[in-house]
Design an enzyme around this catalytic site. Structure first.
Site, PDB file in Angstrom:
ATOM      1  N   LYS A  57       0.842  -1.202   0.000  1.00 52.53           N
ATOM      2  CA  LYS A  57       0.000   0.000   0.000  1.00 52.53           C
ATOM      3  C   LYS A  57       0.878   1.253   0.000  1.00 52.53           C
ATOM      4  O   LYS A  57       2.080   1.171   0.304  1.00 52.53           O
ATOM      5  CB  LYS A  57      -0.924  -0.014   1.219  1.00 52.53           C
ATOM      6  N   ARG A 158     -10.413  -0.247  14.810  1.00 53.58           N
ATOM      7  CA  ARG A 158     -10.388   0.395  13.496  1.00 53.58           C
ATOM      8  C   ARG A 158     -11.399  -0.380  12.667  1.00 53.58           C
ATOM      9  O   ARG A 158     -12.524  -0.570  13.126  1.00 53.58           O
ATOM     10  CB  ARG A 158      -8.953   0.389  12.940  1.00 53.58           C
ATOM     11  N   TYR A 287      16.127  30.858   5.156  1.00 51.63           N
ATOM     12  CA  TYR A 287      15.000  31.647   5.658  1.00 51.63           C
ATOM     13  C   TYR A 287      15.082  31.836   7.159  1.00 51.63           C
ATOM     14  O   TYR A 287      15.331  30.893   7.914  1.00 51.63           O
ATOM     15  CB  TYR A 287      13.678  30.939   5.337  1.00 51.63           C
ATOM     16  N   MET A 335      11.911  24.494   0.397  1.00 56.24           N
ATOM     17  CA  MET A 335      11.022  23.594  -0.336  1.00 56.24           C
ATOM     18  C   MET A 335      11.787  22.617  -1.229  1.00 56.24           C
ATOM     19  O   MET A 335      11.470  21.431  -1.275  1.00 56.24           O
ATOM     20  CB  MET A 335      10.036  24.412  -1.174  1.00 56.24           C
TER      21      MET A 335
END
Ligand SMILES: *Cc1c(COP(=O)(O)O)cnc(C)c1O
Length: 395
Positions: A57, A158, A287, A335
């Site tokens: 998955k 769950r 930054y 980023m």
């Protein structure tokens, strides 16, 4: 490790086929021989009656689902586990024939049609869902019974029907001609804990439910309970299938399970140095100037950032491996880029490759190391690498 050479390997999962050297500023390397090795190591601790379901998955925990699925099946896994219908379809579109269990919930008519069309096997979590499946399959005159997997909740809270209501649920599904019970299963909440108390309670509940199902004359053809941690922890939890994710990718679900089996990490994250410069004492970096150079230092810019899956919370905390030696990351991770203090290796060149996760010489940085620094788990680290990083298969 050097400079401008291409990784010698096949690149897959890239968004376009125009990747040239310059766009391989950063990538994920997938070691297929380690993957195969891990599957074989897991199979060694299973009895011959137990099959391995490799859980692929979330794009095989970030490793690339199709390539991983092909390799694990060649190495001896017999089942694949996915979370969603599209994840299953992706494997079928790649002509993978193995049985595929959808571990997540499916409800809609569209999902059920796709499950039937692509020969996927759904998890049934409650009677209402079973009836929707039955009605929907009848409406399309689906002629062979659809294999379905009954999910019991034995303590995870769950998906699944409460274990005490297992008999009624199983009986209902058993009576629906369009459905065929392929397995009954449950999921453990604490298998990675050194204290087995809750895990044993869940297993007792599972056993109790199975005994009751048998008492009404229904024999589940297959039972499964174990994730990676339970697979390593206790053979009594193996039943007919174990559903292993993390261990297949070469990581240990918990420290105390490390001695059980030898595993090799499959994934490495690498990126290239894109610029090198010297900055004066007192110069701020990145930054917010969260790092101020305490002395003259040699700074390298690396082409990978938080949009690739390097957690910004590792800013000023992480190291990377450069020429077999650990160097410190400095300043806020941005980023697409991050900065290093490479003062110890001042002749570093643009284009050289750094290892963010992986092994180089004697140095190793693992997903567990990042997870520990971030107070999370290695599963989340692996799943965090974004699709814009090409996956490069090695070995
Ligand atoms: C994800 C998942 C697994 C695999 O868990 P690992 O800890 O990665 O081995 C097994 N079973 C179910 C139901 C899952 O959702």
């Amino acid at each position: 490790m050097l400079s401008h050479e291409q990784p010698s390997s096949v690149t897959f999962n890239q968004q376009s086929d125009t990747y040239a050297w310059f766009s391989q500023r950063a990538w994920v390397e997938i070691d297929l021989s380690a993957l195969s090795y891990n599957v074989k190591q897991i199979l060694r601790i299973l009895s011959p009656r137990t099959q391995l379901m490799a859980v692929v998955k979330a794009d095989a925990y970030g490793h690339g689902a199709v390539t991983v699925a092909q390799t694990v099946l060649e190495s001896g896994a017999s089942w694949l586990g996915v979370a969603t219908v599209p994840e299953g379809i992706q494997l079928r579109e790649a002509r993978i024939q193995a049985p595929i269990l959808i571990l997540g919930a499916t409800h809609t008519v569209e999902q059920i049609h796709a499950i039937a069309q692509w020969k996927l096997q759904p998890t049934l979590t409650n009677p209402k869902q079973a009836l929707v499946f039955s009605d929907t399959l009848a409406a399309i005159n689906h002629n062979t019974p659809l294999p379905v997997h009954i999910k019991l909740d034995t303590g995870m809270s769950r998906l699944g029907t409460n274990w005490q209501e297992a008999t009624e649920f199983v009986q209902l599904v058993h009576r629906l001609p369009s459905l065929a019970i392929a397995s009954v299963y449950s999921h453990l909440a604490t298998a990675d804990s050194p204290d087995p108390t809750i895990m044993q309670q869940q297993q007792q509940r599972f056993e109790q439910a199975i005994a009751q199902i048998r008492s009404i004359g229904i024999e589940p053809p297959c039972l499964h309970l174990a994730n990676s941690a339970a697979t390593l922890a206790d053979k009594a939890l193996h039943y007919d299938i174990v559903r292993a994710g993390l261990a297949v990718y070469g990581l240990y679900p918990a420290e105390h399970l490390r001695s059980r089996i030898d595993l090799r990490p499959v994934l490495q994250v690498k990126a290239r140095i894109t610029q090198v410069k010297t900055i004066a004492p007192g110069t701020g970096v990145s930054y917010g100037h969260q790092f101020i150079a305490p002395h003259e230092l040699r700074l390298a810019v690396v082409g990978i950032g938080y949009a690739d899956g390097v957690p910004r919370n590792l800013s000023n905390k992480m190291q990377v491996i450069l020429r077999g030696q650990q160097v410190q990351q400095i300043g806020t991770i941005t980023m697409d880029q991050l900065m290093l203090d490479v003062s110890a290796i001042p002749d570093v060149q643009e284009g050289e490759v750094v290892t963010l996760l992986g092994t180089e010489g004697k140095e190793q940085i693992s997903a567990e190391d990042w997870a520990n620094q971030l107070n999370t788990i290695s599963w989340e680290i692996l799943c965090g690498f974004k699709h814009r990083l090409p996956r490069v298969a090695m070995g």
